[in-house]
Enzyme design. Structure first.
Site, PDB file in Angstrom:
ATOM      1  CD  GLU A 191      -5.884   4.494  -0.697  1.00 24.86           C
ATOM      2  OE1 GLU A 191      -5.978   4.900   0.458  1.00 24.86           O
ATOM      3  OE2 GLU A 191      -6.809   3.892  -1.294  1.00 24.86           O
ATOM      4  CE1 TYR A 228      -3.653   2.611   1.356  1.00 22.34           C
ATOM      5  CE2 TYR A 228      -1.657   3.612   2.247  1.00 22.34           C
ATOM      6  CZ  TYR A 228      -2.995   3.703   1.903  1.00 22.34           C
ATOM      7  OH  TYR A 228      -3.658   4.893   2.096  1.00 22.34           O
TER       8      TYR A 228
END
Ligand code: GDP
Ligand code: MN
Length: 380
Positions: free
Chosen positions: A190, A101
């Site tokens: 993101e 991530y």
């Protein structure tokens, strides 16, 4: 402005961040054609402006064009947290060895961009932050200094990535993501998951990209990506007229100038026992046409029973707003009671204009509290 995954990935691609090849599709037939063109297994992905699509059944693998068509048929029309799927992204399927991530958000408190990285990607990042906060590396970037090689190293070593080839690719992606964040005036970039394939290739498998609305004038190509159909019709109309409009669920329509004043107006309405139906912010302008536009949008909401104008004249002049109200009442039939509180620049002149014209459904009140009371009374 939130971008769809496929739009965010297009910006990633332009920034040099590796992504998989894909095609948009809006029907099962288009999905099949896309799968044929791409060749090999694909993943059929719902394009909605919300996360958690995987869990909701909006992401499915398809080995053949036949399967892609069938999966597309299942996903189109699906309701994912209130968003109906109308668009798909058909992408070459990736083999996944690891899911990481990586994100950059704007930390308003610190007045700096915030990098976050963890090797525990793929799942909700809030979960990681709650269950194993140590696994999530957080690092601010000084906006004046910009991104430096040590930032990426701190993320990579902090999260415990020890493969040198991975380290090198991730470091490059961190720098490119930061560049994209700055270049596109983003509020959020993101990548979840940022995957490592079995061959050791690192790439972005998903994208969440939010661009600051106030900077869209600098990015006409991004502004064009806005999908007007994704917004409720009144909000769409407001946007087209350049009016800030938010739908709520009470009975009093609110029109103010400036976000702060509008927010306090909502509070005062609640204080006197009422509920706002919606609000429009005229902003710093508030010329006659702006008032007409805003009134059209507010009265378009069938829940509105009364309207409260709360204007504190600064740049916005009271007489100008009063003229706008009278012009609007001339142009359109508004049967709702309208309560007006005018203060600040040229308020006197404004009140006089209203008193002279004296439309039957118009009430002026000297203070915000009085005006709110009256508007709530008239909404019942
Ligand atoms: P989200 O659920 O809205 O965050 O959508 P994502 O794009 O992140 O996809 C959710 C999950 O689907 C990912 O974490 C992957 O596990 C899986 N997924 C997505 N694309 C692929 C792919 O190309 N191959 C494989 N094997 N899985 C995928
Ligand atoms: Mn995701």
């Amino acid at each position: 402005m939130d971008l769809y995954e496929y739009q965010g990935k297009e910006l990633f691609r332009r920034a040099g961040i590796p992504v998989s090849e894909g095609r948009p599709a809006e029907t099962p037939e288009e999905a099949r054609a896309a799968a044929e063109e791409l060749g090999g297994p694909v993943v059929v992905k719902a394009q909605v402006l919300t996360g958690g699509r995987g869990k909701a059944g909006g992401i499915k693998l398809a080995a053949t064009p036949d399967e892609a068509e069938a999966r597309a048929g299942e996903i189109l029309g699906l309701d994912i947290s209130g968003h109906i799927v109308r668009k798909l992204w058909i992408e070459k399927a990736s083999d996944i060895a690891k899911e990481y991530y990586l994100s950059i958000t704007f930390d308003r408190g610190a007045k700096k961009p915030l990098l976050m990285f963890t090797t525990r990607g793929g799942v909700d990042i809030e979960e990681v932050a709650a269950s194993s906060p140590d696994a999530l590396v957080r690092l601010h970037v000084d906006p004046f200094e910009g991104i430096q090689p040590w930032h990426a190293r701190a993320l990579i070593y902090g999260a415990g990535v020890d493969d040198p080839a991975e380290q090198k690719q991730i470091a490059a992606i961190v720098e490119k993501l930061y560049a994209a964040f700055v270049d596109f005036d983003a509020m959020l970039c993101e990548i979840n998951p940022l995957i490592v394939t079995p061959d050791g290739e690192v790439k972005a498998l998903d994208s969440k990209f939010t661009v600051d609305d106030n900077a869209l004038f600098r990015h006409p190509d991004v502004a064009e990506m806005r999908d007007l159909e994704a917004y409720p019709p009144e909000e769409r109309a407001a946007r087209e007229k350049g009016v800030t409009y938010v739908k709520l669920d009470g009975e009093v329509g609110i029109l103010g100038n400036g976000a702060g004043l509008v927010m306090s107006t909502l509070d005062v309405i609640a204080l006197v026992g009422g509920r706002p139906a919606n609000f429009c912010d005229l902003g710093g302008g508030g010329d006659a046409q702006g008032v007409v536009d805003a009134l059209e949008i507010i009265t378009g909401d069938p829940q509105v029973k009364s309207i409260l104008f709360n204007i504190f004249g600064g740049i916005t002049r009271g007489d100008e707003v009063a003229r706008g109200i009278l012009q609007a009442l001339d142009q359109m039939t508004i049967s709702h009671p309208i309560v007006v509180r005018l203060d600040g620049t040229n308020a006197e002149e404004g009140r006089k204009l209203l008193a002279d014209a004296a439309p039957p459904n118009l009430y002026t009140e000297p203070t915000m509290l009085d005006a709110a009371r009256r508007a709530v009374e008239l909404s019942k």
